[in-house]
Design a protein around this motif. Structure first.
Motif, mmCIF file in Angstrom:
data_model
loop_
_atom_site.group_PDB
_atom_site.id
_atom_site.type_symbol
_atom_site.label_atom_id
_atom_site.label_comp_id
_atom_site.label_asym_id
_atom_site.label_seq_id
_atom_site.Cartn_x
_atom_site.Cartn_y
_atom_site.Cartn_z
ATOM 1 N N HIS A 1 -23.624 -32.271 17.174
ATOM 2 C CA HIS A 1 -24.564 -32.623 16.451
ATOM 3 C C HIS A 1 -23.922 -33.278 15.245
ATOM 4 O O HIS A 1 -24.687 -33.799 14.593
ATOM 5 N N LEU A 2 -23.182 -32.475 14.687
ATOM 6 C CA LEU A 2 -21.883 -32.486 13.737
ATOM 7 C C LEU A 2 -21.303 -33.917 13.473
ATOM 8 O O LEU A 2 -20.973 -34.973 13.221
ATOM 9 N N LEU A 3 -20.918 -34.377 15.202
ATOM 10 C CA LEU A 3 -19.794 -35.280 15.214
ATOM 11 C C LEU A 3 -21.185 -36.549 15.447
ATOM 12 O O LEU A 3 -20.576 -37.905 15.097
ATOM 13 N N VAL A 4 -22.106 -36.159 16.369
ATOM 14 C CA VAL A 4 -23.248 -37.308 15.955
ATOM 15 C C VAL A 4 -23.297 -37.870 14.486
ATOM 16 O O VAL A 4 -23.428 -38.486 14.158
ATOM 17 N N LEU A 5 -23.546 -36.880 13.657
ATOM 18 C CA LEU A 5 -23.735 -37.011 12.340
ATOM 19 C C LEU A 5 -22.572 -38.016 11.796
ATOM 20 O O LEU A 5 -23.160 -38.546 10.683
ATOM 21 N N TRP A 6 -21.548 -37.482 12.083
ATOM 22 C CA TRP A 6 -20.149 -37.868 11.725
ATOM 23 C C TRP A 6 -20.717 -39.336 12.323
ATOM 24 O O TRP A 6 -20.266 -40.386 10.752
ATOM 25 N N VAL A 7 -20.389 -40.021 12.933
ATOM 26 C CA VAL A 7 -20.711 -41.655 13.715
ATOM 27 C C VAL A 7 -21.698 -42.519 12.849
ATOM 28 O O VAL A 7 -21.715 -43.428 12.180
ATOM 29 N N ASP A 8 -22.734 -41.054 12.501
ATOM 30 C CA ASP A 8 -23.969 -41.973 11.678
ATOM 31 C C ASP A 8 -23.587 -42.176 10.592
ATOM 32 O O ASP A 8 -24.094 -43.137 10.429
ATOM 33 N N ALA A 9 -22.774 -41.191 9.979
ATOM 34 C CA ALA A 9 -22.263 -41.656 7.993
ATOM 35 C C ALA A 9 -21.256 -42.916 8.244
ATOM 36 O O ALA A 9 -20.837 -42.078 7.053
ATOM 37 N N GLY A 10 -20.517 -42.475 8.989
ATOM 38 C CA GLY A 10 -19.607 -43.801 9.479
ATOM 39 C C GLY A 10 -17.742 -42.380 8.415
ATOM 40 O O GLY A 10 -16.968 -42.913 8.503
ATOM 41 N N ILE A 11 -17.726 -41.619 9.242
ATOM 42 C CA ILE A 11 -16.991 -40.272 8.939
ATOM 43 C C ILE A 11 -15.949 -40.407 9.884
ATOM 44 O O ILE A 11 -16.654 -39.717 11.390
ATOM 45 N N ALA A 12 -14.498 -40.688 9.532
ATOM 46 C CA ALA A 12 -13.566 -40.206 10.623
ATOM 47 C C ALA A 12 -13.048 -39.144 10.693
ATOM 48 O O ALA A 12 -13.275 -38.541 9.825
ATOM 49 N N PRO A 13 -13.064 -38.012 12.008
ATOM 50 C CA PRO A 13 -13.063 -36.402 11.396
ATOM 51 C C PRO A 13 -11.939 -36.602 10.944
ATOM 52 O O PRO A 13 -11.419 -35.366 10.499
ATOM 53 N N GLU A 14 -10.597 -37.553 10.983
ATOM 54 C CA GLU A 14 -9.227 -37.479 10.302
ATOM 55 C C GLU A 14 -9.791 -37.535 8.654
ATOM 56 O O GLU A 14 -8.799 -36.112 8.171
ATOM 57 N N GLN A 15 -10.429 -37.928 8.125
ATOM 58 C CA GLN A 15 -11.244 -37.214 6.914
ATOM 59 C C GLN A 15 -11.385 -36.043 6.661
ATOM 60 O O GLN A 15 -10.734 -35.584 6.006
ATOM 61 N N VAL A 16 -11.783 -35.404 7.356
ATOM 62 C CA VAL A 16 -12.803 -33.878 7.496
ATOM 63 C C VAL A 16 -11.147 -32.852 8.007
ATOM 64 O O VAL A 16 -10.958 -32.209 6.828
ATOM 65 N N TRP A 17 -10.589 -32.888 8.405
ATOM 66 C CA TRP A 17 -9.732 -32.808 9.014
ATOM 67 C C TRP A 17 -7.836 -32.914 8.045
ATOM 68 O O TRP A 17 -7.401 -31.932 7.585
ATOM 69 N N GLY A 18 -7.847 -33.885 7.082
ATOM 70 C CA GLY A 18 -7.239 -33.804 6.232
ATOM 71 C C GLY A 18 -8.027 -33.188 4.620
ATOM 72 O O GLY A 18 -7.173 -32.545 4.496
ATOM 73 N N GLU A 19 -9.086 -32.563 4.951
ATOM 74 C CA GLU A 19 -9.568 -32.002 3.580
ATOM 75 C C GLU A 19 -9.631 -30.880 4.083
ATOM 76 O O GLU A 19 -8.821 -30.000 3.054
#
Ligand SMILES: N=c1c2ncn([C@@H]3O[C@H](COP(=O)(O)OP(=O)(O)OP(=O)(O)O)[C@@H](O)[C@H]3O)c2ncn1[C@@H]1O[C@H](COP(=O)(O)O)[C@@H](O)[C@H]1O
Length: 176
Positions: free
Chosen positions: A128-146
């Motif tokens: 469900h977190l990944l679904v939220l990322w898709v909805d919010a236009g967040i790329a996993p790389e942004q989170v990995w980077g942080e």
């Protein structure tokens, strides 16, 4: 047997199984029955994981693959076949609500010390977190980077380095 005698009924009790007869093609397909939410949850808790034995199933790349799948489901817009597409179509508030629900369920299982249930709820939460990322236009790389940026920075040192006003505003009664 007499000419007009009825054939013996095959009772479920006697045979122990029910045979499904083929349906004529002209008849509409029977309506699919949906089990109540509580039953679906209970069923999911005992399902054997599908990924057992699949190469690469146990590494974190599964998150990247799942993110790509959810993106593809969003693009397909297939709200009949895809749970992700259906959830995304219901909007940001619903997506966020589901993430919150899954988080609470995980918190409950972890607090009760239910290890296996907490693993299952963790998987629900990540999906469900990944679904939220898709909805919010967040790329996993942004989170990995942080996360990578924070590597090696102590949480306590980071908090101490914050401007004093923010530290005061963030003061809580949390347990140590
Ligand atoms: N990991 C998951 C996953 N985890 C949980 N769920 C589904 O999330 C739903 C949660 O059900 P709930 O009853 O809590 O919620 P709800 O159906 O939204 O109902 P309401 O809260 O609105 O009443 C169930 O249908 C679960 O099956 C998942 N659905 C999909 N995936 C992954 O996403 C991929 C794509 O799935 P689809 O989009 O369905 O093709 C799948 O191959 C899986 O890898």
């Amino acid at each position: 047997m007499a000419k007009d005698a009825k054939p013996a009924k095959i009772s479920k009790k006697k045979t122990g199984k029910v045979t499904t007869l083929p349906m004529p093609a002209s008849l509409p397909a029977p309506k699919k029955l949906v089990a109540p939410k509580s039953a679906r949850r209970a069923e999911r808790a005992v399902l054997t994981p599908l990924h057992e034995g699949i190469a690469g199933a146990s590494d974190s790349a599964v998150l990247e693959r799942l993110h790509r799948t959810v993106l593809a489901r969003q693009a397909s817009g297939d709200v009949v076949a895809s749970h992700s597409a259906r959830l995304l179509a219901r909007g940001t508030a619903k997506v966020a609500q589901k993430l919150g629900e899954e988080a609470v369920e995980l918190v409950i299982e972890a607090t009760l010390g239910n290890h296996h249930a907490a693993v299952l709820e963790s998987a629900d939460l990540l999906y469900h977190l990944l679904v939220l990322w898709v909805d919010a236009g967040i790329a996993p790389e942004q989170v990995w980077g942080e996360l990578a940026r924070r590597e090696g920075i102590s949480g306590i040192a980071e908090k101490a380095a914050r401007p004093k006003g923010i530290v005061r505003a963030a003061r809580t009664t949390k347990l140590p």
